[in-house]
Scaffold this active site. Sequence first.
Site, PDB file in Angstrom:
ATOM      1  N   ASP A   1      -7.310  -8.394 -11.968  1.00  0.00           N
ATOM      2  CA  ASP A   1      -8.326  -8.546 -11.240  1.00  0.00           C
ATOM      3  C   ASP A   1      -8.850  -6.884 -11.444  1.00  0.00           C
ATOM      4  OD1 ASP A   1      -8.174  -7.000  -8.744  1.00  0.00           O
ATOM      5  OD2 ASP A   1      -8.095  -8.717  -8.215  1.00  0.00           O
TER       6      ASP A   1
ATOM      7  N   ASP B   1     -10.877  -3.283  -9.913  1.00  0.00           N
ATOM      8  CA  ASP B   1     -11.174  -2.660  -8.686  1.00  0.00           C
ATOM      9  C   ASP B   1     -12.464  -1.470  -9.597  1.00  0.00           C
ATOM     10  OD1 ASP B   1     -10.056  -4.403  -6.417  1.00  0.00           O
ATOM     11  OD2 ASP B   1      -8.462  -3.594  -8.169  1.00  0.00           O
TER      12      ASP B   1
ATOM     13  N   ASP C   1      -2.282   4.368  -2.341  1.00  0.00           N
ATOM     14  CA  ASP C   1      -1.763   4.307  -1.441  1.00  0.00           C
ATOM     15  C   ASP C   1      -0.999   4.661  -2.450  1.00  0.00           C
ATOM     16  OD1 ASP C   1      -2.231   2.080  -3.672  1.00  0.00           O
ATOM     17  OD2 ASP C   1      -1.691   0.304  -2.399  1.00  0.00           O
TER      18      ASP C   1
HETATM   19  P1  ATP Z   1      -2.958  -5.715  -8.339  1.00  0.00           P
HETATM   20  O1  ATP Z   1      -4.462  -6.443  -7.879  1.00  0.00           O
HETATM   21  O2  ATP Z   1      -2.747  -6.422  -8.884  1.00  0.00           O
HETATM   22  O3  ATP Z   1      -2.600  -6.949  -6.757  1.00  0.00           O
HETATM   23  P2  ATP Z   1      -4.124  -3.691  -7.584  1.00  0.00           P
HETATM   24  O4  ATP Z   1      -4.024  -1.525  -7.325  1.00  0.00           O
HETATM   25  O5  ATP Z   1      -5.521  -3.610  -8.112  1.00  0.00           O
HETATM   26  O6  ATP Z   1      -3.086  -4.182  -7.619  1.00  0.00           O
HETATM   27  P3  ATP Z   1      -5.319  -3.963  -4.431  1.00  0.00           P
HETATM   28  O7  ATP Z   1      -5.264  -4.907  -3.501  1.00  0.00           O
HETATM   29  O8  ATP Z   1      -6.868  -4.848  -5.691  1.00  0.00           O
HETATM   30  O9  ATP Z   1      -4.159  -3.468  -5.965  1.00  0.00           O
HETATM   31  O10 ATP Z   1      -6.190  -2.705  -5.034  1.00  0.00           O
HETATM   32  C1  ATP Z   1      -7.279  -2.143  -5.235  1.00  0.00           C
HETATM   33  C2  ATP Z   1      -6.832  -0.495  -5.271  1.00  0.00           C
HETATM   34  O11 ATP Z   1      -7.210  -0.591  -3.621  1.00  0.00           O
HETATM   35  C3  ATP Z   1      -5.295  -0.016  -4.774  1.00  0.00           C
HETATM   36  O12 ATP Z   1      -4.906   0.085  -6.749  1.00  0.00           O
HETATM   37  C4  ATP Z   1      -4.840   1.446  -4.253  1.00  0.00           C
HETATM   38  O13 ATP Z   1      -5.498   2.023  -4.861  1.00  0.00           O
HETATM   39  C5  ATP Z   1      -6.049   0.572  -3.069  1.00  0.00           C
HETATM   40  N1  ATP Z   1      -5.619   0.060  -2.277  1.00  0.00           N
HETATM   41  C6  ATP Z   1      -5.839  -1.426  -1.137  1.00  0.00           C
HETATM   42  N2  ATP Z   1      -4.867  -1.602  -0.174  1.00  0.00           N
HETATM   43  C7  ATP Z   1      -4.530   0.301  -0.352  1.00  0.00           C
HETATM   44  C8  ATP Z   1      -3.937   0.859   1.168  1.00  0.00           C
HETATM   45  N3  ATP Z   1      -3.096  -0.410   2.022  1.00  0.00           N
HETATM   46  N4  ATP Z   1      -4.044   1.312   1.786  1.00  0.00           N
HETATM   47  C9  ATP Z   1      -4.176   2.546   0.706  1.00  0.00           C
HETATM   48  N5  ATP Z   1      -4.720   2.003  -0.860  1.00  0.00           N
HETATM   49  C10 ATP Z   1      -5.175   0.993  -0.981  1.00  0.00           C
HETATM   50 MG    MG Z   2      -6.672  -5.305  -7.611  1.00  0.00          MG
END
Ligand code: ATP
Ligand code: MG
Length: 429
Positions: free
Chosen positions: A59, A61, A137
């Site tokens: 997805d 963001d 993170d």
């Molecule tokens: P995927 O969607 O492929 O699982 P993602 O990195 O996009 O991976 P998401 O959960 O969609 O993960 O979160 C989007 C972004 O928000 C992350 O890349 C990170 O920068 C931030 N993020 C998400 N959860 C946390 C957290 N618990 N602490 C700090 N930053 C976070």
């Molecule tokens: Mg994501």
Amino acid sequence: MPDTIKTPTRIPRPEHSLSRRNISKAALSVLYQLHTAGYQAFLVGGGVRDVLLGRIPKDFDVVTNAQPEQVKRLFRNCRLIGRRFVLAHVRLSKEIVEVATFRAHHDKGGGGVMEQGRIVRDNVYSNSLDDDALRRDFTINALYYDISDFSLLDYGNSLADLDARVIRLMGEPTQRYQEDPVRMLRAIRFSAKLGFTIEPQTAEPIYELSGLLAAIPPARLFEEVLKLFLSGHAVQSYVQLRHYDIFKQLFPYTDMCLDDPHALALIEQVFHNTDKRLADNKPVAPAFLLAALLWPPISRLVPEKPIKGFNQQEVLLEACQHVLGKQQRHVAIPRRISVLMQEIWLLQNRLTRQRKAKKKSLSVLEHPRFRAGYDFLLLRASAGEQEMVSEVEWWTNFLNSDTKGRESLLAGGSPASTQKRRRRKAKTE
Ligand code: ATP
Ligand code: MG
């Protein structure tokens, strides 16, 4: 990365490989609309990371300096969700784009709530992208794609870490885990998904701090469990969870059974099968996977031989409910799923009845979960439960037989007529 490094490196469009062609139409449209309305808008997180790695993002963001209410006013199909972390979900055609507002550190305002070093609400908005970057993170998740000039912003040596294939927390690891212990699971998940190494300073504290997960609401852990095990990398995720001895924080009762080779084999097998099905583009049912995960502690509670005066099915039901009840305190399994799990478990008794009883209980074929129950039996057999091998064979023969063959099987014979029929059919074809 120390908290003081705040000046990002800007990589102009000609010097990086993130092309608009790799960004979904919906995400691009959201970025452009925010930009046209006078806001800053960036793509961040997995969308940037995965494209740069040549993968297709799950997805996209988006992050902006517009506040959630302002985002809501800008888009027709927009919902604000979350309490701990308010987000705008913008729906364009069938896609949902997550739009977050820049966050500042929780000590900078009134929208953040801390409990023993843990952030329980994270809604302190900021006007500064620099603030936002510091609370992401991992370095590989802190790359921003700027829609105003298509450049990339790198705050935390992110591109170098992407190149070196390492997972590195932004900031001081212990503090970042204390703020949000789920980051330990995320480190493991990304490492499993991307095949990256968790760099030592990010990895070390996990051994000591895994207990902090006990403070996380079980409903949030359920979401994480699904991401860990239903994204095509269950085997690797599980191997790492065991390595960091953190699996027990999610499934303590299963963890206690892993000294039994059958239990271990069952768990490994279900993860393997889940990954295989996803790789083959087949659907996977969370209930089936979770039923397998909790089967070892359940079967420990059920005596191998029926006890006189006790109804086997009731004994099993009680064991299921006992284990499920205790498990819910760690990972909350929604009822719509736990109901299915229970059906799969209870079918195990019905499918393994004596032959005479089988005849009586053929109604089991009509059970809406028959197939899942049979597959579960298959799983148990493939995990080395010898008694299940003959049961599976019997049912497989039964399912492949015609009426005569079935009758013969129920009478204790072999499905001869079926096999003959098959051979004849083969000849004429
Ligand atoms: P995927 O969607 O492929 O699982 P993602 O990195 O996009 O991976 P998401 O959960 O969609 O993960 O979160 C989007 C972004 O928000 C992350 O890349 C990170 O920068 C931030 N993020 C998400 N959860 C946390 C957290 N618990 N602490 C700090 N930053 C976070
Ligand atoms: Mg994501």
